[in-house]
Design an enzyme around this catalytic site. Sequence first.
Site, PDB file in Angstrom:
ATOM      1  N   PRO A 154       0.796  -1.227   0.000  1.00 48.86           N
ATOM      2  CG  PRO A 154      -0.010  -0.992   2.190  1.00 48.86           C
ATOM      3  CD  PRO A 154       0.714  -1.944   1.284  1.00 48.86           C
ATOM      4  CB  CYS A 155       4.356   2.037   0.881  1.00 48.57           C
ATOM      5  SG  CYS A 155       4.364   1.322   2.542  1.00 48.57           S
ATOM      6  CG  HIS A 156       5.720   3.981  -2.648  1.00 52.00           C
ATOM      7  ND1 HIS A 156       6.383   3.473  -1.565  1.00 52.00           N
ATOM      8  CD2 HIS A 156       5.819   5.342  -2.556  1.00 52.00           C
ATOM      9  CE1 HIS A 156       6.880   4.465  -0.850  1.00 52.00           C
ATOM     10  NE2 HIS A 156       6.546   5.602  -1.416  1.00 52.00           N
ATOM     11  N   GLY A 157       2.056   1.153  -4.082  1.00 50.64           N
ATOM     12  CA  GLY A 157       1.228   0.479  -5.082  1.00 50.64           C
ATOM     13  C   GLY A 157       1.846  -0.698  -5.817  1.00 50.64           C
ATOM     14  N   PRO A 171       6.403   0.483  -8.785  1.00 49.56           N
ATOM     15  CG  PRO A 171       6.067   2.168  -7.209  1.00 49.56           C
ATOM     16  CD  PRO A 171       5.354   1.062  -7.926  1.00 49.56           C
TER      17      PRO A 171
END
Length: 201
Positions: A154-157, A171
């Site tokens: 969930p931090c950067h998908g 990422p």
Amino acid sequence: MSAGVDRDKRRFLTLLTTGVGAIGAGFAATPFVLSMTPTARARAAGAPVEVDVSKLEAGQMMTVEWRGKPVWILRRTKEMLASLPALNNQLVDPESKVVDQQPAYAANPARSLKPELLVLVGICTHLGCSPSQKIQVGPASGMGDDWTGGFFCPCHGSKFDLAGRVFKGVPAPTNLPVPPHMFLSDTRILIGEDKNKKGAA
């Protein structure tokens, strides 16, 4: 002046001396006993972890700690395994060619020693976050109708499939790592060592 021996006093002194001697021996032995047990630092440095997976049912996942990292063990269903090849064109490294992400024995379509049992380090290869388990299929996962199960950071998908392989366009650059491991029996896994190299990194 009595020449008799005070037996009670002698017994008391004998017991007292024995007790003090036993306590002293205990203190003297303590450093030797402690030196034989692994320290927290030694465990964090990579002591192998033995895991019992006998109660892990198909479709279930458990988490254990090795080297201070979460290690996921997922018992995949036949349906989960069957879904993997259909995703190949959506993945960055579907054939696990980035060699430092798994031992050679896990560079296969299932990324595992036994197809049904997946062993992964649960740390995203982008910035080291811990992805969420999104094992359910479709809308129940919250990941959309076409989701076939996997992991989501969930931090950067970043998204990973049920073999820990990373999707394109996110990422994270590489697949989730597979740690060195081996089966001691049908139900026991040793994480941190394998048959090729004891104490593998």
